[in-house]
Structures are given as C-alpha cells and as structure tokens.
Design an enzyme around this catalytic site. Structure first.
Site, mmCIF file in Angstrom:
data_model
loop_
_atom_site.group_PDB
_atom_site.id
_atom_site.type_symbol
_atom_site.label_atom_id
_atom_site.label_comp_id
_atom_site.label_asym_id
_atom_site.label_seq_id
_atom_site.Cartn_x
_atom_site.Cartn_y
_atom_site.Cartn_z
ATOM 1 N N SER A 1 -6.327 -8.991 0.743
ATOM 2 C CA SER A 1 -6.250 -8.112 -0.414
ATOM 3 C C SER A 1 -6.998 -8.735 -1.594
ATOM 4 O O SER A 1 -8.200 -8.920 -1.538
ATOM 5 C CB SER A 1 -4.782 -7.822 -0.752
ATOM 6 N N ASP B 1 -5.596 2.084 5.588
ATOM 7 C CA ASP B 1 -5.118 1.342 4.414
ATOM 8 C C ASP B 1 -4.702 2.320 3.316
ATOM 9 O O ASP B 1 -5.483 3.155 2.882
ATOM 10 C CB ASP B 1 -6.234 0.427 3.893
ATOM 11 N N HIS C 1 -2.459 -1.466 5.094
ATOM 12 C CA HIS C 1 -2.913 -2.614 4.302
ATOM 13 C C HIS C 1 -2.526 -3.935 4.952
ATOM 14 O O HIS C 1 -3.294 -4.883 4.967
ATOM 15 C CB HIS C 1 -2.330 -2.518 2.895
#
Length: 1200
Positions: free
Chosen positions: A772, A846, A880
C-alpha cells in the site's frame, strides 16, 4: 531446479510439458460454473522477452530429473542453500505467467502452520471460549459472485458481506478457582462443515448466539441461520424453528435485548427474486452541479452507478426486525428498512435503531447516505425520532472534518437510559475557525415535555468520545490532527457547579509522555465504565492507567494507580525489561458493582519473548500470584532461534530512527559474512523531529509472522530490516509532504548505512518492499535512491497521485492546491528514472480508496515504456489485502523468485569484485592491438569496431566508457596539475590528448547485469584486453550523460583557511621536476573516485549516474600514471588555498562544463558545511546553456 523447467527447456511446445506444470489447485471441492465467477489465470506481465532458443552447452548445467524434483514438487534439498539453483537464468513467460505456484517448502510450511484459536472471556469471567480457526481459505471462496454496492461488497448467496472468515468450532473451558483451565466442553449439535460467525455471549453468560452457514451449492442453506448454545452443556440448536427465516448480515445482525431475547435482522419473508438489470437503460447516466456546490471527495470505490444498483442495494440491505426468545416466541417489529445498527439501553427498556434511506448517492459510500435514528421500546414500539440527517456529499477533505448535525449518538454506560451525542459548531469544516468547535449534549430517553437537551461540555478541538464512570466522574476526549494535540477533560456529569478541568494536554505523537488509558470494568448490564479503586484507610479516588510505557529502550507496559484529584501515580505492575514483553489485556475482577479494593485486583496479562510465543496469564493481588492459562505451541519451530534486535541510528538531519533487525537462526556475521537483506517499511507523518525519533515497540516482542510477512525470508537466510522508521516531518506551518522525497531518501540511506556498518547486509544485495503506502515508498526509493537497493517489491500501491486529486493518506490539500507536491511525490512521474528491477503485485478487486488496480497497470506500462526491468502480477478476486491460499502462495513464489534472481544473485558489482581479484598490472594499458568489445548493459548501442583508437578493456564490462566517462578521467588529470603546479588551464588543455568515441544513439533492449548479449550468459573475455591509451587524438562528443557510481569515499572535511593551509606545505613533489605528464599509461587505483554523486550535491540530474541506474563503479578507479614519476593526488584543501580571494573561470563547450562540474565537486570534498557553498544566482545546475557562479564563503573564492 524444478522438473517442469527441465522439460520446458527440452521442448517448449511439447504437450507432455502440461502434465508437469503445477496445477491450479482447488483441493477436492467441486464448483459448478453457475455458482462461481469464472476462474482466471493470474495476469502476469514482464519486460523480459521469451527466448525459445539456447546453446546446447547450457544443458550441461541441468540437474538429473530424478534428483531435481522433491515429493512435493519443489526443488530437492535445502531451499536456502545455493540460490542459484532455484531459478534458471531465463525463466520465460510461457512458464512463469500462466499458473499458480507454490513457494519453497521452508516458506510454505510456515504459512500452512495451524492458526492459534481466538479467546473470549464470559461476562462473569468464569469461562473462556477457544474459537478454532482454519488456515488460509481457498480461492474458490473469493470467486463466489459478489455485488459491489455503495462501498460494500455483498455475497448475495449468503446475504452478508463477502469474503468473511469464520470459525470451525468452539470449545468452552471453565476457569478454575486456582486460575487454571478446566476440561473443554465442545459446542456440539452443529452439522459438519459449519462456518461460524458473530459469536456473542448473553448478558448473564449462560448462552451463546452465533450464525452458521454452509457451502451446499445450489441450495438456499448457504444463507446464514442463527443458532444458540447452552454454555454449561455445549448443546446448540437453531433459534428459529421456521426454515424460512434467515439472517441478514449486510449491516448489524442481532443483539441480546435481555438474557433470553434477541433482536434479529432477518431477510424479509416477502422478498422475491433480485431485480434484473434492464438490457436497455432508460436513459444516460447524468450527474449535475448546476448549483455550483463545492464537492470534494476521495477516490471511493464500489459505489452505486445507476438506478439498478440502487434497487439491488435495497434488495440485499433491507431487513425485517424480529424479536426472538429462547422459548421459541417470534415477533416481527417495525417495517422493513435498511437498518444499520441496533443498540439496547443499559436498563433493557429501549433500543436505538439506526437506518439509512434514499436519496442515495453515486459519488459517496453508504456511510454518507441519509441517516435516521429512532428510539423504540424493547418490545418494538416506536417512541420518537431523534434525528434524520440528510445526504452529505460535501464533507471537506481536511482532517477532522465531520458530518454536520447529531453524531456519535449513544447510551450513557453508567445510566439506565440516558442519551448523549455531539454536534459540530463549524459546519463540519475543519478549516473554519470557531469556538467552541463541538458541543456535547445529553438527554433522557423520554424527556419531559419541553425539556431541551442539556449541554454537557464544550470543546475547542474535535470531540473524540467519553469514558463514563458515574455522576462524579467522566473523561471527555478531544484532539486536532493538524497540531497532533490531544486533551483529556475531567467532568462531573451530575454536578453543574464543578467546573471541567484538563487532566492531560499533550501531543498525540509524543509516545514518551503517554500516561496510559483508564481500565474499564464490565457492569451487570454488559456495559463498560471506568474502574475505580480504593486502598485500605485511604479516601482518595484511584483509577488504573494501562499504558504502553514507551521509552528510549523500547516499550515497557505498565499499570499505574492514579489519583484522579492529585495526579499522583503509583506503579503497581510493570513488564519485565530484560527478556520478556508483557502487557495487561483486561480487568477480570469486575463482577461486583462499586469501587474495587486493590487487594481484590485480578488482571489478564500476556507474556512473550523474542523466541517464545504469546501466552496468557491471570495475576491476582495482593501477592501478585501468576497463573498460566494457555500453552500454545510455537507456530514455526524452524525459526524458534531467530535473532532479533531493535537498532537505533541517525538520519543526516539529526532525526533519531529505529528499526527491528531480524537475522536467521544460527547466523554468525564473523563466519557467515553479510547476508542479502530485505528492507520492509511504511512511512509515517510527524509534526516534530523529537516525536519522530521516539522508539515504538519492544525488542522482546514475539516475531509474529503473517502469511505475506517479510519475516518469512528468514527461512531463506535473509536479514530482515523490519519497519525502519520513515518519518516525513512537517514542523510548524510546513507541510510534511513538501519534502517527502528528500526525507524518504534520507531515512532509507541511514537505515541501509547502518546494516552495512554492522556487517550483516551485503551492500549490493539489499531489496526494498512494502504494501500500500509502503509500495508507494518502494517505487519512490527505486526512482530517487537507486544506489541503495538492488530491486524492489511493491504490493497494492498507488503510484500516480494525480489519480487521487482530493487528498491521499494524511494529505488534505488538493492537487490544484499543491500541484508540485502531488507530481514530485508520484513515482509514476519518475518512471523514466527507475532502472532497478521492480515487482508489482496487485489484487484485481482492490477496493481501498486510492489504490485502484489501474494504478499498477498504468505504472507498469510507464516502466515498460522506458525499458525498465519490471513485472506485474494481478491476482484474480483479491482485494487490497490478499487472503486466498493460492494467491498468497503465488505472491510468496513471485517474491522469492524476484529476490533470488535480483538480490541473492545480483551481479551489479560482480565485475568490480572480479576486477579487484585480478593482478593490477594486467589492468594497465600498454598496447593498441585489440579492438573494442561491445557493452550494452544500460541498453546502449555497441561501440563501433572502427573506432580510431578504441582499445578498451572488456572485462569487467563496467570499463566500457562514454565520452563523459573519459571527461571525468581527464578532469582528474587536469585537477592534479592545477592543484600541484602553478600553471594555467590553457596550458593543461594543450597537453591533454583526445579520443573519438561513437555516441550511443538508442536505448535498445534492457538486459540484466553481466549479460552483454542478452542471452542470459556472462560472456568470457580475455583478461589482458587493454584499457585505452592516450597516444592518439581524441574528439569527445558533448551530448552523452556523465555516468558516476554512487559510492562513499572518506574525505577530510575542513572549515577554515588555516585548516586548508595546514594540509600541505605548498612544495611540489621533487619527483615531478622535468616530468612529461603526457607520456604514461592508465592504471587501476582502488582509492578512487575522489567524489561520488552522493557526496556532491551539485551534480545535475541528467549527469547523475547512480540515480539514473548505473550500478558499476570500476570506470572511476583509473588514474593516469606518467612515466618515470608519480602524479600527486589532488589536494582540495591546497586548491582552495590557491584560489582564495580569486575567481576560477571555465569557458567552453561540454568538456569544459564537465571539468567545471568535477572541479566543483572535488573542492566540495574538503568542505565541512555544504551550506557555505552556493550558486550566487540561486540557479540549479542543468544541462541547458547558461552561466553559473559558485561561491565558497569562508575562502572568498568563486568558481564560474
């Protein structure tokens, strides 16, 4: 080497190869096509091209088939032994990119270790649930159809949120009087294969409620049903006898209203089939802002798109509330609606019912839809409407901006049925200055006619919640992110004449000053209030403050007895400091109402060490007797003796940094030497350098290893630098991100230098990675600090900040307010600068705001468009974070392959190592017989065979020079003479020979280091191929970039004229008298270069070799050796002394410009304070035409 690889080499198109490829494993389950989204192969792209042909000689290196394949299909033998045997040199797309893979067994075994159970204490603290979990779910579960609606992902088959984990069983253990655990009672009566969720205790602790679902495809039994179990017997049964009542768990699902009744959100019995999407839309999609309203929103995902989505959202989210008793009584209450939360009052007489309703929005998620809060009686009768808040699409993006109107509406935990809430006074806009900013109100559930809400407290910061105790004590919290200020107020809710007072006023990021949080006790109604303690013969009011105990040596958790009136503290418990890390988990002596006597105190603690798994203990006062209640096995015994150390080091601006350094079991740096190292981190923002430098975490914490953790590579003999602090600091009015890249690089440099200094990390084998925002960090470091890392792994990142124009992370300025910041922070904008191998991994689904899968897609295309060595892996069905076993195993395989190929086997400095081992006399240039050997390491065109004088040393390949490289060497010769003789620049120019070099015209194909012809092999070259002589005329092209390697060189730093003069006596070496410097040869000298692109801040970007991807450095280690005399080393101190009070001017073309820049950098090597050298016009050096003047303040000298 895997068997499938052997067969692929032998016959790339052979059908027999298929049976040897690792299958797309889904276990033994069957999945009809009607119930699963179609399975897709991993989408994998790479810039490495398929090479179908190879020389026959390469087969000589193949391992015999019967010894190459272990039983599990992995490489036989120790996976951590010789990494060069793990992957072939030229893995190609036909093998790499089409199927799921498993990582080596030493990694796989850790990931597949059985997970430990989750624990839950009963309300009376007399029993403990052990909720059993399974390991990673199969990809088939993620492949189930799901609806993406209003920011949610809904499994329509189960009518719940998709991708839910679950428990596989529940064990109930009694807690014996001596603190030990009694025998387990298993919850039974459930069908085999039951998936358990939402486990809750009844208020009296006698029953459990939970949901159960199944995976019987094409059957409605896959929907959730509510079950209840008797805690004493463990017998479970269905709550509803009717087979038609199912749980709706899209939002809140059920609550205990009392000890025998639950309020349940059910699927309405009248609900039919889902709405069908029309084949032809009724009209175009239209959004309008004709009122010119300012609406700024983050990049939310999975939003509603049209009227069909609105209908589908209503279909799945609408519930019918049902009151169900344990005796089988069922009663529908209210009308079907989209109920989002159910909250009974402490006295069990009322229920707060929250719901959302139309109009919906296409630009914000459901949390901002119109919200209604009603008050009902416990038996389901409507009492009154508390609020009906409108749709909000225009909440400002600034931190601490909130929804206008009533918010945080809750029951007072210490009262039977009293409500409290907060209302903003700034319209919800954090940029509006107003006092007070928030007001907290309170009111009875059913106020008297005309009774207005009472103001409980006014706040100038943003309201953050209340901890209730009683009418004499409550703690109110407020904070403000911009300043990091946080305050705790003491109020007396029942005494208006007692003024509120501030208990704590501090910075939220100053962990050293954190006093801890008050411990709460559970009341008989199931609510939690502040625990008050008393001591014998003492009337003072004490609280228990439970804190992390951050110190410069690491966290040392504590429990303080705190006098709320005087502020005096007494530490009654503290974690072990030497070997263990302990913490207080919960207060167990809370069954009785009223104040708790200190001698009756009982707490639940956890205890762990670097190598010992977390175990739980009960500690009782007054003797502080400790009783262990769990004995969990070590989850990965193969790493039980890993080495862990919390290290501290300093950034160049003085900020103290920390990291956790992990080393493999049995590693001895003195015997084993430096290791390949994986640097894994995540940047954080701070308002002060002091706070940024504080230590967080404990060196004694157990090394928990998640399924995608970087620590898995301890099993592969890597050093792991985990969580090195990357503080991005913006003090005062400065915005942290305005210097993001500068601070990011400085933090990484400090960390890398530290592990190299310790001798545990090989300087050429350090990889960087993150997830991330850590992936964003990784890409930026490869773009702006390529000299630090050999490769990178970036998972689920956002790389182009212009795609998140209304803020990201903690940045609350828009793209148009901070354009330069957005652009400079975006590694997408620096894709042309990324020359090190980078692996991009992203979940195809995601849903995290900002990190759209498109971010990795576009970044990969940008990298590929500039010839970068890169690879993109898109994981089907993953969000994610990654959850399916197939996905996680493949991520680990990809990561391990990348690390083995580009880190463990990194050859970026192999040429230098080879060169160092050679006899230096063999490197001297004396002849002109051989022709130049081509080198294409950076993708350049080969050197022409007809170069007039091109006699080049061809091994190592880093000695292939461009005109700028020679210019760099000429500069050294020039500066030797300038600094040791009183002669003019023109005199020196007249003595220097020149050489014509063919200019590189194209980038060509990118090949790996050491592979000159792109075939995967390092070519053999004769060792005595000469380096260039200086006998012929030289004509240097002025348009090639200067290539310099980024290496550290120790130099003397001086700050005064006296110090400069003290460095030499000004006498010329006698051996130079009568010396003809034009006759001689080039010799290799390990002590060079005199400066690097890291030590000189003035090298312009286009001429900065290290940051532009050049990894070798031998080309800078050659010096000119005149015949019959020694050439003195350049003396920067003496040179500055010579030009003190003068101007040194360079006038000419690109050669002169390069010489001028080298002179500047070499003079800088003797300067202590770089700030005292500056360009007088404030100009930044570029490749464009222009004039520059640098002033050395303390020497009163200029170089122009």
């Amino acid at each position: 080497m895997r068997l499938y690889k052997v067969y692929h080499w032998l016959s790339p198109l052979s059908s027999s190869c298929c049976c040897l490829l690792h299958p797309f494993a889904l276990g033994n389950a069957r999945f009809p096509s009607s119930t699963l989204r179609s399975f897709r192969h991993l989408r994998t792209q790479s810039t490495n091209l398929f090479k179908p042909a190879m020389s026959a000689s390469r087969f000589n290196r193949l391992v015999a088939v019967n010894s190459a394949l272990a039983e599990d299909g992995s490489a036989a033998g120790n996976g951590s032994a010789n990494a060069s045997l793990t992957f072939a040199e030229d893995d190609d797309e036909s093998v790499i990119g089409v199927k799921y893979r498993d990582p080596p067994r030493d990694i796989r075994d850790i990931v597949d270790a059985p997970p430990l159970p989750a624990l839950s204490f009963s309300p009376l603290r007399d029993k403990i649930l052990f909720m059993k979990r399974r390991s990673l779910p199969p990809l088939a579960e993620l492949a189930r159809p799901e609806e993406k609606l209003a920011g949610l992902r809904i499994d329509g088959k189960c009518n719940t949120r998709s991708r839910m984990s679950f428990y596989t069983g529940i064990g109930i253990h009694p807690l014996m009087p001596d603190g030990s655990l009694g025998p387990e009672t298993e919850v039974r009566g459930l069908p085999d294969g039951a998936k358990i969720n939402f486990v809750t205790w009844s208020i009296d602790g006698k029953h459990l409620a939970f949901s159960v679902r199944f995976d019987e495809e094409e059957s409605s039994s896959s929907k959730l049903r509510v079950w209840v179990a008797d805690v004493e017997t463990g017998m479970a049964r269905l709550l509803f006898q009717s087979p038609d009542i199912y749980l709706n768990a899209v939002f809140d699902n059920y609550v205990w209203v009392d000890n025998s009744t639950l309020l349940v959100c059910t699927i309405p019995l009248s609900r039919g089939d889902p709405p069908k999407k029309p084949l032809v839309p009724s009209g175009p999609r239209i959004q309008s802002n004709e009122q010119k309203t300012i609406v700024q929103v983050r990049t939310f995902q999975d939003l509603l798109k049209d009227e069909y989505d609105e209908d589908l959202f209503d279909y799945y989210a609408t519930s019918q509330l049902v009151l169900a008793s344990l005796d089988g009584t069922v009663k529908e209450v209210g009308s079907p609606a989209v109920y989002t939360s159910l909250d009974p009052s402490p006295d069990e007489k009322y229920i707060l019912i929250s719901s959302i309703h139309r109009p919906y929005s296409f630009i914000v998620p459901c949390g901002r839809f119109p919200k209604k809060v009603d008050l009902w009686t416990a038996d389901g009768n409507f009492v009154r409407e508390l609020c009906d808040l409108p749709l909000v699409e225009d909440i400002p993006i600034a931190s601490n901006s909130v929804r206008n109107g009533m918010r945080s509406l809750n029951w007072r935990a210490d009262k039977p049925s009293t409500l409290y809430w907060a209302e903003t006074q700034d319209g919800g806009d954090a940029k509006v200055e107003v006092s007070p900013r928030d007001i907290v109100y309170t009111q009875p559930a059913e106020p008297q006619e005309g009774e207005e809400p009472e103001i409980l407290h006014k706040l100038d910061l943003r309201y953050g919640g209340i901890s209730w105790c009683d009418d004499s004590l409550a703690l109110v919290y407020e904070s403000w992110y911009k300043t990091r200020r946080t305050r705790t107020w003491v109020i007396s809710p029942g005494s208006k004449d007692v003024s509120p007072r501030i208990l704590f006023d501090r910075s939220s990021e100053d962990v050293y000053s954190d006093p801890g949080s008050p411990m709460l006790r559970r009341t008989s109604t199931g609510n939690y209030v502040i625990a008050k303690l008393r001591k014998e013969n003492d009337d003072a009011t004490y609280l228990l403050l439970n804190g992390n105990g951050a110190t410069p040596e690491g966290d040392i958790p504590f429990l303080d007895l705190f006098d709320i009136n005087t502020g005096c503290k007494e530490r009654i418990w503290e974690s072990d400091k030497e070997k263990y890390y302990e913490s207080v988990v919960a207060l167990l002596s809370d069954q009785k109402e009223g104040d708790l006597h200190i001698n009756d105190l009982k707490i639940l603690t956890s205890k762990e060490s670097k190598t010992e798994n977390t175990q739980y203990y009960i500690q009782s006062w007054p003797d502080k007797k400790l009783c262990q209640i769990t004995d969990f096995p070590h989850p990965y015994p193969q790493l039980a003796s890993l080495q862990k150390e919390m290290i501290r080091y300093e950034r160049k601006d003085g900020v103290q940094l920390t990291a956790t350094l992990y080393l493999p079991p049995g590693y001895d740096p003195s015997k084993d030497g430096p290791l390949p190292c994986l640097f894994w981190s995540y940047p954080g923002e701070f308002k002060s350098k002091d706070a940024a430098g504080q230590v967080r975490g404990s060196p004694n914490e157990f090394a928990g290893i998640g399924p995608t953790s970087a620590l898995l590579w301890l099993a592969r003999r890597f050093a792991i630098l985990s969580g090195p602090t990357i503080p991005i600091i913006g003090e005062g009015d400065e915005e942290a991100n305005d210097r993001y890249v500068e601070q990011l690089v400085a933090s990484a440099e400090a960390a890398v230098e530290e592990v190299i200094r310790r001798g545990v990390a090989h300087p050429n084998k350090i990889a960087v990675g993150g997830h991330s925002y850590g992936a964003f960090m990784t890409a930026n470091l490869l773009a702006h600090a390529p000299h630090l890392f050999c490769c990178g792994i970036a998972r689920s990142g956002a790389y182009n900040r212009t795609l998140t124009p209304f803020g990201f992370q903690n940045e609350d300025r828009t793209l148009w307010e901070a354009t330069n910041t957005y652009v400079e922070m975006s590694p997408f904008m620096s894709a042309n600068r990324i020359k090190k191998p980078i692996l991009l991994i992203h979940g195809e689904e995601d849903n995290n705001p900002g990190t759209l899968t498109m971010q990795s897609d576009r970044f990969f295309n940008a990298l590929k468009g500039h010839g970068a060595l890169c690879r993109l892996v898109i994981l089907p069905f993953e969000s994610h974070g990654y959850s399916a076993r197939e996905s996680i195993m493949h991520v680990l395989w990809e990561t391990d392959r990348w690390l083995q190929k580009h880190c463990v086997s990194n050859t970026s400095e192999v040429s230098a190592d080879i060169g160092k081992s050679k006899d230096r006399e063999g490197k001297e240039v004396t002849g002109v017989e051989n022709k130049a050997v081509a080198a294409s390491g950076g993708g350049g065109a080969e050197l022409a065979d007809d170069i007039e004088s091109g006699q080049f040393h061809s091994k190592p390949r880093s000695l292939m020079w461009t005109d700028s490289d020679l210019s760099h060497i000429f500069n050294i010769a020039l500066l030797y003479v300038l600094s040791n003789f009183n002669c003019t620049t023109s005199q020196i120019y007249s003595t220097l020979p020149t050489t014509r070099i063919q200019r590189q015209e194209s980038e060509g194909e990118v090949v790996e280091d050491g592979d000159d012809d792109g075939d995967g092999e390092i070519e053999d070259v004769e060792e005595d191929t000469p380096a260039p002589t200086m006998e012929e005329d030289i004509e240097v092209d002025d348009k090639l970039e200067l290539l310099k390697e980024h290496k550290e060189v120790k130099m003397t730093k001086l700050s005064s004229v006296d110090e400069f003069k003290a460095q030499g006596d000004g006498k010329m070496d006698k051996k130079m008298n009568g010396c003809d410097v034009t006759k001689g040869k080039w010799v290799y000298d390990e002590s060079y270069p005199l400066y690097t692109n890291g030590s000189c801040p003035f090298i312009d970007e286009g001429f900065n070799c290290g940051t532009n991807g050049r990894q070798d450095g031998d080309y800078m280690k050659w010096k000119w050796q005149p015949q019959g005399c020694d050439f003195p080393r350049f003396n920067a101190a003496k040179m500055l002394d010579l030009i003190s009070g003068k101007r040194l001017v360079f006038v000419g073309d690109s050669i002169n410009r390069n010489q001028w820049e080298s002179m500047l950098c070499m003079l800088m090597s003797a300067v202590k304070d770089p700030k005292k050298v500056y360009e007088t016009h404030g100009r930044r050096i570029t490749k464009e035409k222009g004039n520059y003047s640098f002033k050395f303040v303390f020497m009163k000298a200029r170089q122009e």
